[in-house]
Design a protein around this motif. Sequence first.
Motif, PDB file in Angstrom:
ATOM      1  N   SER A  20     -11.882  -8.644 -14.262  1.00 16.91           N
ATOM      2  CA  SER A  20     -12.639  -7.993 -15.328  1.00 16.91           C
ATOM      3  C   SER A  20     -12.261  -6.528 -15.503  1.00 16.91           C
ATOM      4  O   SER A  20     -12.616  -5.910 -16.513  1.00 16.91           O
ATOM      5  CB  SER A  20     -14.146  -8.106 -15.058  1.00 16.91           C
ATOM      6  N   LEU A  21     -11.524  -5.970 -14.540  1.00 14.97           N
ATOM      7  CA  LEU A  21     -11.124  -4.567 -14.606  1.00 14.97           C
ATOM      8  C   LEU A  21      -9.616  -4.388 -14.664  1.00 14.97           C
ATOM      9  O   LEU A  21      -9.119  -3.359 -15.109  1.00 14.97           O
ATOM     10  CB  LEU A  21     -11.680  -3.814 -13.391  1.00 14.97           C
ATOM     11  N   GLY A  22      -8.873  -5.408 -14.198  1.00 16.49           N
ATOM     12  CA  GLY A  22      -7.421  -5.302 -14.194  1.00 16.49           C
ATOM     13  C   GLY A  22      -6.886  -4.647 -12.937  1.00 16.49           C
ATOM     14  O   GLY A  22      -5.728  -4.257 -12.874  1.00 16.49           O
ATOM     15  N   MET A  23      -7.686  -4.568 -11.890  1.00 19.47           N
ATOM     16  CA  MET A  23      -7.260  -3.947 -10.632  1.00 19.47           C
ATOM     17  C   MET A  23      -8.252  -4.264  -9.529  1.00 19.47           C
ATOM     18  O   MET A  23      -9.344  -4.736  -9.789  1.00 19.47           O
ATOM     19  CB  MET A  23      -7.159  -2.432 -10.784  1.00 19.47           C
ATOM     20  N   ALA A  24      -7.796  -3.994  -8.293  1.00 21.33           N
ATOM     21  CA  ALA A  24      -8.654  -3.926  -7.095  1.00 21.33           C
ATOM     22  C   ALA A  24      -8.635  -5.161  -6.210  1.00 21.33           C
ATOM     23  O   ALA A  24      -9.149  -5.100  -5.104  1.00 21.33           O
ATOM     24  CB  ALA A  24     -10.098  -3.589  -7.448  1.00 21.33           C
ATOM     25  N   TYR A  25      -8.034  -6.296  -6.616  1.00 20.56           N
ATOM     26  CA  TYR A  25      -7.982  -7.440  -5.700  1.00 20.56           C
ATOM     27  C   TYR A  25      -7.186  -7.075  -4.445  1.00 20.56           C
ATOM     28  O   TYR A  25      -7.642  -7.271  -3.322  1.00 20.56           O
ATOM     29  CB  TYR A  25      -7.357  -8.657  -6.364  1.00 20.56           C
ATOM     30  N   GLY A 145       5.065  -1.941  -9.029  1.00 17.76           N
ATOM     31  CA  GLY A 145       5.437  -3.014  -8.115  1.00 17.76           C
ATOM     32  C   GLY A 145       5.727  -2.509  -6.716  1.00 17.76           C
ATOM     33  O   GLY A 145       5.316  -3.116  -5.719  1.00 17.76           O
ATOM     34  N   PHE A 146       6.424  -1.366  -6.634  1.00 17.11           N
ATOM     35  CA  PHE A 146       6.727  -0.777  -5.321  1.00 17.11           C
ATOM     36  C   PHE A 146       5.442  -0.333  -4.626  1.00 17.11           C
ATOM     37  O   PHE A 146       5.228  -0.603  -3.438  1.00 17.11           O
ATOM     38  CB  PHE A 146       7.671   0.412  -5.493  1.00 17.11           C
ATOM     39  N   GLY A 154      -2.077  -2.115  -5.868  1.00 19.30           N
ATOM     40  CA  GLY A 154      -1.679  -0.962  -6.658  1.00 19.30           C
ATOM     41  C   GLY A 154      -1.107  -1.342  -8.006  1.00 19.30           C
ATOM     42  O   GLY A 154      -0.962  -0.502  -8.882  1.00 19.30           O
ATOM     43  N   TRP A 155      -0.790  -2.622  -8.188  1.00 20.71           N
ATOM     44  CA  TRP A 155      -0.269  -3.069  -9.474  1.00 20.71           C
ATOM     45  C   TRP A 155      -1.280  -2.745 -10.583  1.00 20.71           C
ATOM     46  O   TRP A 155      -0.945  -2.141 -11.588  1.00 20.71           O
ATOM     47  CB  TRP A 155       0.012  -4.564  -9.438  1.00 20.71           C
ATOM     48  N   GLY A 156      -2.521  -3.123 -10.378  1.00 20.63           N
ATOM     49  CA  GLY A 156      -3.557  -2.839 -11.359  1.00 20.63           C
ATOM     50  C   GLY A 156      -3.922  -1.367 -11.460  1.00 20.63           C
ATOM     51  O   GLY A 156      -3.945  -0.808 -12.560  1.00 20.63           O
ATOM     52  N   PRO A 157      -4.217  -0.707 -10.317  1.00 16.50           N
ATOM     53  CA  PRO A 157      -4.582   0.712 -10.387  1.00 16.50           C
ATOM     54  C   PRO A 157      -3.531   1.603 -11.022  1.00 16.50           C
ATOM     55  O   PRO A 157      -3.862   2.631 -11.603  1.00 16.50           O
ATOM     56  CB  PRO A 157      -4.793   1.081  -8.911  1.00 16.50           C
TER      57      PRO A 157
END
Length: 302
Positions: A20-25, A145-146, A154-157
């Motif tokens: 729902s936010l696009g980040m944090a998993y 990605g790195f 970090g992909w989402g954040p």
Amino acid sequence: MRQLVLLALVGLGAQLVDGSLGMAYGVTSTTLLLAIGTSPAAASATVHLAEIGTTLASGIAHWRFGNVDWKVVAKIGIPGAIGAFAGATFLSSLSTETAEPVMSVLLLTLGLYVLFRFTTFGLPRHNLGKPLRKRFLGPLGLIAGFVDSTGGGGWGPVGTPAILASGRLEPRKTIGSIDTSEFLVALVSSLGFLFGLGSQGINFSWVLALLIGGVIAAPIAAWLVRLIPPRVLGSAVGGVIILTNTRTLLRSDWIDASDAVRYPIYAVIYAVWAAALIYSIRQYRANRDQERELVAETHAKA
């Protein structure tokens, strides 16, 4: 058994926020694994293996709800996969003692960015509809990605706020496209970790527990993205990441702070976090009320 149930619940909660936010998993799950004593490389590998399934389920769910821009997925996903493989092989070569505080600093930095970005600015909507160029999405994907592989998330954040800040893609499609492209990042990152580590330190029952929780939450999150204000979620997630990784750093060999130092710092973080949440909620409500008034005035004139 209790630990596996806890991990499944963490996977469920992390995917609800991520979807729902696009980040944090990744950062949420990795932070927990580090807290229970998993090595940084094994923690990141565990999370990325679970993410192969959760991101696939999330991508399908977002696609079914019309939240995906496939051009953005292709432009950012392929460079992201390249960066993820490089990050995975880099992290696999570091010792646990070196990698843990390095990872915590990275996660803390991401948490500070997320908290500041969403609390202060919310979601910009200028330039909506203009195309996102390869020269922007390519380097962004490579860096994100790195960072994702080396930080366990970090992909989402990195990717979500950058695209939202451009104002060229509506929030729900930004989140859906980032979540969908993350499948490529998780897949290639996992291959990089398996290449660098083998299966050393990876607990596949933990992978399964995180996967089950994430898959259950994926369709719910794709639906919730239309209902929950991302600004408030951003402030909430940023605070969790900051608090948890500050705790890890203060207890690390780098600092080894005493209780008299740690607890006042925690208190300050809690206070700032609470203020950020209150501000985000108030700003969201104020903006919502303004939009309603504008719509009412438009209808009245018509």
